[in-house]
Write a protein that holds these residues in place. Structure first.
Motif, PDB file in Angstrom:
ATOM      1  N   ARG A 195       0.817  -1.210   0.000  1.00 47.69           N
ATOM      2  CA  ARG A 195       0.000   0.000   0.000  1.00 47.69           C
ATOM      3  C   ARG A 195       0.854   1.265   0.000  1.00 47.69           C
ATOM      4  O   ARG A 195       0.578   2.216  -0.746  1.00 47.69           O
ATOM      5  N   THR A 196       1.922   1.290   0.810  1.00 51.22           N
ATOM      6  CA  THR A 196       2.744   2.508   0.942  1.00 51.22           C
ATOM      7  C   THR A 196       3.884   2.554  -0.059  1.00 51.22           C
ATOM      8  O   THR A 196       4.480   3.615  -0.256  1.00 51.22           O
ATOM      9  N   GLN A 197       4.171   1.384  -0.686  1.00 53.24           N
ATOM     10  CA  GLN A 197       5.299   1.304  -1.624  1.00 53.24           C
ATOM     11  C   GLN A 197       6.611   1.749  -0.964  1.00 53.24           C
ATOM     12  O   GLN A 197       7.448   2.408  -1.575  1.00 53.24           O
ATOM     13  N   ARG A 198       6.775   1.349   0.283  1.00 49.95           N
ATOM     14  CA  ARG A 198       7.997   1.668   1.020  1.00 49.95           C
ATOM     15  C   ARG A 198       8.638   0.389   1.538  1.00 49.95           C
ATOM     16  O   ARG A 198       7.942  -0.573   1.906  1.00 49.95           O
ATOM     17  N   LEU A 199       9.960   0.391   1.570  1.00 51.04           N
ATOM     18  CA  LEU A 199      10.692  -0.777   2.070  1.00 51.04           C
ATOM     19  C   LEU A 199      10.406  -0.978   3.558  1.00 51.04           C
ATOM     20  O   LEU A 199      10.105  -0.025   4.274  1.00 51.04           O
ATOM     21  N   ALA A 200      10.560  -2.231   4.005  1.00 55.21           N
ATOM     22  CA  ALA A 200      10.352  -2.534   5.421  1.00 55.21           C
ATOM     23  C   ALA A 200      11.218  -3.728   5.808  1.00 55.21           C
ATOM     24  O   ALA A 200      11.566  -4.567   4.971  1.00 55.21           O
ATOM     25  N   ILE A 201      11.561  -3.765   7.088  1.00 52.61           N
ATOM     26  CA  ILE A 201      12.294  -4.904   7.652  1.00 52.61           C
ATOM     27  C   ILE A 201      11.476  -5.426   8.826  1.00 52.61           C
ATOM     28  O   ILE A 201      11.108  -4.662   9.716  1.00 52.61           O
ATOM     29  N   ILE A 202      11.195  -6.706   8.791  1.00 48.48           N
ATOM     30  CA  ILE A 202      10.404  -7.304   9.865  1.00 48.48           C
ATOM     31  C   ILE A 202      11.163  -8.479  10.464  1.00 48.48           C
ATOM     32  O   ILE A 202      12.050  -9.060   9.822  1.00 48.48           O
ATOM     33  N   HIS A 203      10.821  -8.818  11.690  1.00 47.10           N
ATOM     34  CA  HIS A 203      11.457  -9.926  12.399  1.00 47.10           C
ATOM     35  C   HIS A 203      10.373 -10.851  12.944  1.00 47.10           C
ATOM     36  O   HIS A 203       9.365 -10.380  13.470  1.00 47.10           O
ATOM     37  N   TYR A 204      10.612 -12.126  12.818  1.00 49.19           N
ATOM     38  CA  TYR A 204       9.639 -13.113  13.297  1.00 49.19           C
ATOM     39  C   TYR A 204      10.337 -14.450  13.456  1.00 49.19           C
ATOM     40  O   TYR A 204      11.492 -14.634  13.028  1.00 49.19           O
ATOM     41  N   ASP A 205       9.652 -15.382  14.091  1.00 51.81           N
ATOM     42  CA  ASP A 205      10.162 -16.741  14.281  1.00 51.81           C
ATOM     43  C   ASP A 205       9.533 -17.649  13.240  1.00 51.81           C
ATOM     44  O   ASP A 205       8.327 -17.588  12.979  1.00 51.81           O
TER      45      ASP A 205
END
Length: 211
Positions: A38-48
């Motif tokens: 939706r935002t067309q922006r990069l992101a970094i996420i963390h999860y198991d």
């Protein structure tokens, strides 16, 4: 959201994204995909997530990149990142150690070269002070010490030449003095001979006057 391309398990392509809770938001991972799209922006996420080929759940960091209406996700498991970081640190430590050893070796070589040049200069000065002028001052290298040794050698050569010329003059003077002594002796002998002749002449004249 559905998996369009999923190399770890191609059989899952076309299936919904597995439910996974994102550490930052506490929401499902599909919400993060939707937000990036939706935002067309990069992101970094963390999860198991369960690591392929392993039954244990490992922490994972994933980069989300918007590509048109799709979202490209690429991640790395933290244990692999830790292993890569440890390997990087080990390799860096080895490089630093080798660099330090090389620097120590270079400094030691430079110190030895300077020590050698100083010793050659001191030896040259000592020989000149002791009037030993028949040995050349060693010249090694092209640095400032070599220039000093070169000047010392020039000084030694000049002094040796001067002493040679003085020695030649002294020998010539001695030869002239010997010749003068010989001439004086010859003159003295001639005077004595003439004196004898005069005495004989005087005696003869005295005899003639008496008779």
């Amino acid at each position: 959201g559905r998996l369009v391309v999923f190399p770890p398990k191609p059989e899952n392509e076309g299936k919904p994204v597995p439910a996974t809770r994102v550490n930052e938001t506490g929401r499902d991972i599909t919400d993060s995909f939707a937000e990036v799209a939706r935002t067309q922006r990069l992101a970094i996420i963390h999860y198991d997530y369960q690591k392929p080929g392993n039954t244990q759940v490992q922490g994972k960091s994933t980069y989300l990149v918007p590509v048109g209406e799709y979202v490209l996700g690429s991640g790395i498991y933290l244990d692999s990142a830790d292993a890569a970081f440890s390997a990087y640190m080990w390799n860096s430590a080895q490089c630093v150690l080798l660099t330090m050893l090389a620097l120590v070796l270079v400094v030691k070589l430079i110190a030895n070269a300077i020590r050698l040049q100083v010793r050659l200069s001191l030896q040259g000065l000592q020989r000149i002070s002791e009037r030993v002028l028949d040995r050349q001052v060693p010249i090694w290298g092209r640095d400032e010490f070599a220039s000093i040794n070169r000047e010392l050698e020039q000084t030694r050569a000049n002094l040796a030449e001067l002493l040679f010329l003085q020695r030649g003059s002294a020998e010539a003077l001695a030869a002239a003095s010997t010749q003068m002594d010989t001439g004086v002796l010859q003159v003295s002998q001639a005077v004595h001979e003439q004196h004898g002749h005069l005495n004989e002449l005087a005696s003869a004249m005295e005899e003639m006057s008496t008779s």
